[in-house]
Design an enzyme around this catalytic site. Structure first.
Site, mmCIF file in Angstrom:
data_model
loop_
_atom_site.group_PDB
_atom_site.id
_atom_site.type_symbol
_atom_site.label_atom_id
_atom_site.label_comp_id
_atom_site.label_asym_id
_atom_site.label_seq_id
_atom_site.Cartn_x
_atom_site.Cartn_y
_atom_site.Cartn_z
ATOM 1 N N ASP A 7 0.860 -1.180 0.014
ATOM 2 C CA ASP A 7 -0.142 0.090 0.142
ATOM 3 C C ASP A 7 0.895 1.435 -0.022
ATOM 4 O OD1 ASP A 7 -1.674 -2.119 0.864
ATOM 5 O OD2 ASP A 7 -2.182 -1.134 2.623
ATOM 6 N N GLU A 63 -10.390 -2.151 4.150
ATOM 7 C CA GLU A 63 -9.004 -1.673 4.481
ATOM 8 C C GLU A 63 -9.021 -0.312 3.571
ATOM 9 O OE1 GLU A 63 -6.783 -5.738 4.974
ATOM 10 O OE2 GLU A 63 -6.780 -4.961 2.970
HETATM 11 C C1 FRU Z 1 -4.009 -3.722 3.039
HETATM 12 C C2 FRU Z 1 -3.310 -3.920 4.161
HETATM 13 C C3 FRU Z 1 -3.687 -3.131 5.280
HETATM 14 C C4 FRU Z 1 -2.615 -3.090 5.894
HETATM 15 C C5 FRU Z 1 -1.503 -3.519 5.108
HETATM 16 C C6 FRU Z 1 -0.230 -4.196 6.001
HETATM 17 O O1 FRU Z 1 -3.248 -4.184 1.704
HETATM 18 O O2 FRU Z 1 -3.563 -5.404 4.470
HETATM 19 O O3 FRU Z 1 -5.088 -3.105 5.564
HETATM 20 O O4 FRU Z 1 -2.285 -1.981 6.743
HETATM 21 O O5 FRU Z 1 -1.850 -3.932 4.214
HETATM 22 O O6 FRU Z 1 0.969 -4.450 5.134
#
Ligand code: FRU
Length: 510
Positions: A35, A222
């Protein structure tokens, strides 16, 4: 190459591993990323922090990597900004410029950048197994970060409370910070308010949680984002957009980005559409965790997504780097068919500033297109191609771009529009290396209406990706592809009856 690297980092990877590295999409030099985090414009630079494994090229050791850019196309990688330690992994979050020094971390003259991130607490940390929101701040324009001593600042003693996106709300209800975060498994966005970024008060929630659990197959919510946008540029006609990324349950399978349009009164978000009927930011397989920059110039709303899908993310056939970001995309609301619609345009240099790819081969139109088609300029190593076309498909016909195909015409990625089904289809089943994961070969389809009989496409092809912006950005499709070294041929053809190409421009960019 899109990225330069600070001298402090170790030597670059061997050239042989670089053939699939995009020219104008961000990749970390030799590590894993997911992300985008903490997107913020500050000091004349766009800062991209991101989920990074500093020690490997699969997910793990989650820390915030860091890169900066002045044009959103060419990035310089910097050392890790916020590193995991024995107590916590550093999960996704956002950065704000604390102009009013509400946190006391900076001064009014020299505001701090404040990161609000999720602490994914480890055994022995005192909060083991929970995810809670924490702060770090920087007083040197994002280059070094200090964790706040009183972290975490917001906990629900929950294992899935994460991804805080903070923005400054100024409206009828007052002036304060608002955080949107998720209870991922409950499929809810929770809103909180604060005056100093340290003490947070619950405002409301929005979500699919409860008995019906949203769309079938949808599991986690998310990386939310909430922001206002003027409709047709009119500051008196503002709509709020709530982005919620979902995994799995995306429109093309696995990870995907949905959004809702509605109103936010400083306390509560009210969606114009039922929570079971979201709109989709992208109809492809590979656009996830899109969030927007804070403090962007001229109130522009610019998002970047992670160009990948959790279905196969850890298996992508690149080495030692793994995963790229999407192009930065500017969002606008325009009235189409009587209602406000979200459109996305990739941020690219103006067409006049991009060299025309192999000018002799590009026929500008208008011209008739039939089954034998026309050859388009070959893809060139180190350059992204930008194809802009206006096409009138025949009434029952199909027009198709065959992208990154082999010389004998047998392989490639096919982007087609079918006038009968009114669908834009991206087929990567023969795009090259598709065998590295059973869920990778795929065909994506998006509903698309012609405008006065015209199909308008902007396609960006950049080594390992195809991004499609149709009808001025109303419909977007993003897919990864992994063509072999001999796959550089591009062609445009019609089937089922002739079509007319009204305009065609192909430019390149490195
Ligand atoms: C989304 C996610 C988020 C989390 C991060 C962990 O891709 O699962 O929810 O904060 O990646 O790397």
């Amino acid at each position: 190459m899109s990225s330069s690297v600070d001298a402090a980092l170790p030597a670059p990877a061997p050239a042989a591993t670089e053939a699939l590295r995009p020219a104008v999409h961000y990749t970390a030099r030799d590590t894993w990323l997911n992300d985008p985090n903490g997107l913020v414009y500050w000091g004349g630079q766009y800062h991209l922090f991101y989920q990074n494994n500093p020690h490997g090229n699969v997910w793990g050791n989650m820390s915030w990597g860091h890169a900066t850019s002045r044009d959103l196309l060419h990035w310089t990688e910097h050392p890790v900004a916020i590193a995991c330690d024995d107590a916590e992994d550093i999960f996704s979050g956002s950065v704000v410029v604390d102009h009013g020094n509400t946190s006391g971390f900076g001064t009014p003259e020299e505001p701090a950048l404040v990161a609000v991130y999720t602490s994914a607490f480890k055994a022995g940390s005192g909060h083991a197994g929970t995810q809670a929101q924490s702060l770090a701040y920087s007083t040197d324009s994002g280059m070094t970060w200090t964790k706040y001593a009183a972290n975490p600042v917001l906990t629900r003693n929950s294992a899935h409370f994460r991804d805080p996106k903070v923005f400054r709300y100024e409206g009828a209800s007052g002036a304060y910070w608002v955080m949107a975060a998720v209870e991922a498994q409950e499929q809810k966005v929770l809103f909180y308010k604060s005056h100093d970024l340290k003490a947070w008060e619950f405002l409301s929630d929005f979500g699919a949680g409860g008995p019906h659990l949203g769309r079938p197959g949808m599991v986690k919510w998310e990386c939310p984002d909430l922001f206002p946008l003027p409709v047709d540029g009119d500051p008196a006609a503002v709509k709020w957009v709530l982005i919620v990324n979902v995994n799995p349950g995306g429109v093309a399978g696995g990870s995907g980005g949905q959004y809702f349009m509605g109103e936010f009164d400083g306390v509560r978000f009210r969606s114009d559409s039922p929570v079971e009927e979201p709109s989709w930011l992208d109809w492809g397989r590979d656009c996830y965790a899109s969030v927007s920059f804070s403090n962007a110039p001229d109130n522009r709303r610019i998002i970047i997504g992670w160009m990948n899908n959790w279905d196969y993310a850890n298996a992508l056939p690149t080495h030692p780097w793994r995963s790229a970001m999407t192009l930065a995309r500017e969002l606008r609301l325009t009235t189409a068919g009587g209602s406000a619609r979200l459109v996305q345009r990739p941020i690219l240099p103006a067409a006049g500033e991009r060299p025309t790819a192999d000018a002799a081969q590009v026929r500008t139109g208008p011209f008739a297109l039939d089954g034998s088609g026309v050859d388009l300029p070959d893809a060139v190593r180190g350059q992204a191609q930008v194809m802009e076309a206006e096409i009138l498909p025949g009434p029952a016909g199909q027009v198709a771009f065959h992208l990154l195909g082999t010389e004998d015409g047998s392989g490639g990625t096919v982007l087609s529009y079918d006038a009968a089904t009114r669908q834009l289809v991206l087929d990567r089943r023969n795009s090259g290396n598709t065998g590295f994961h059973p869920q990778f070969p795929s065909v994506e389809a998006a509903p698309l209406e012609l405008e006065d009989g015209v199909l308008r496409l902007l396609i960006v092809v950049d080594h390992c990706s195809v991004e499609v912006f149709a009808q001025g950005g109303l419909v977007v499709l993003t897919d990864l592809v992994f063509p072999g070294p001999e796959s550089f041929r591009n062609r445009l053809a019609a089937t089922g009856g002739p079509a007319t190409v009204r305009a065609l421009t192909i430019t390149s960019h490195s």
